[in-house]
Design an enzyme around this catalytic site. Sequence first.
Site: not given
Ligand code: NAP
Length: 254
Positions: A144, A148
């Site tokens: 990844h 992550k």
């Molecule tokens: P990311 O770019 O860091 O996005 C997460 C966002 O959530 C950031 O903008 C973060 O803000 C925000 N956040 C933090 N606390 C919050 C709250 N209490 N309420 C609302 N928003 C909040 O991460 P990402 O790559 O999009 O991934 C997000 C999650 O999805 C991870 O756990 C990843 O492992 C998962 N994921 C899952 C799949 C699937 O198919 N299930 C696929 C890809 C990713 P800040 O910038 O301030 O931290």
Amino acid sequence: MIRVVVTGAAGKMGREVVRAVTAEPDMTVVAAVDPLHAGEVVEGIRVTGDLRDAIQASSPDVLVDFTRPDAVAANVRTAALAGVDCVVGTTGVPLETFGSIAAEAPEGVCVFVAPNFAIGAVLMMRFAREAAQYLPHVEIIELHHDRKADAPSGTAIRTAEAIAQARAQVPAAPGRETEVAEGARGAVVAGVSVHSVRLPGLVAHQEVVFGGPGQTLTIRHDSLDRTSFMPGVVLAVRSVRERSGLVVGLEELL
Ligand code: NAP
């Protein structure tokens, strides 16, 4: 119209979700929440900072959460207790957490959790389960991007659990007792060795490598782009309203 609130809307996945939901004819984003990004505009929608307020103001049907392991449970609890069905993509949190939230929620509310919304990844897990019946020696390598938060990935954990259920015997994984550098043989999940690679440039990839006398079988899936997850997310948004309680895995909706 299915009214959707997106948490983590300013993040990598959240932005893609806002775009994907907005492009569908039968659903609309009524609120985008991301506390530290309040005031930013994502796909024409102004991001707000408080989920409770957003739910009160916009009466959503479904929450989609792609945030962080330390934020997701509070978001899902807030939404589920308010009667909003939940689609959870955030990984790194035990399923029991969502099970107890679903149990607390009003009758009929669904908490749907998928460690991977890409159809190719779901097929990879299915093929791995099948192969494990014949080839019990197996290790997982998941790769990844370097931002992550959790390791190993939710997909790797779920794949290991599926393999553990399918294979009749757990063969020895030699070499742990003589590791020269600690961790070289990976983590053990449900009896399966899992190796986590984190590098810039990667999105989400996994290899399940089986070995038998004189042969190996490698099942590999690559999410090259976050659009790979969106058909699964859209399907979940449509399906979650007909389900209730905790539902785990995209395969349950296919
Ligand atoms: P990311 O770019 O860091 O996005 C997460 C966002 O959530 C950031 O903008 C973060 O803000 C925000 N956040 C933090 N606390 C919050 C709250 N209490 N309420 C609302 N928003 C909040 O991460 P990402 O790559 O999009 O991934 C997000 C999650 O999805 C991870 O756990 C990843 O492992 C998962 N994921 C899952 C799949 C699937 O198919 N299930 C696929 C890809 C990713 P800040 O910038 O301030 O931290």
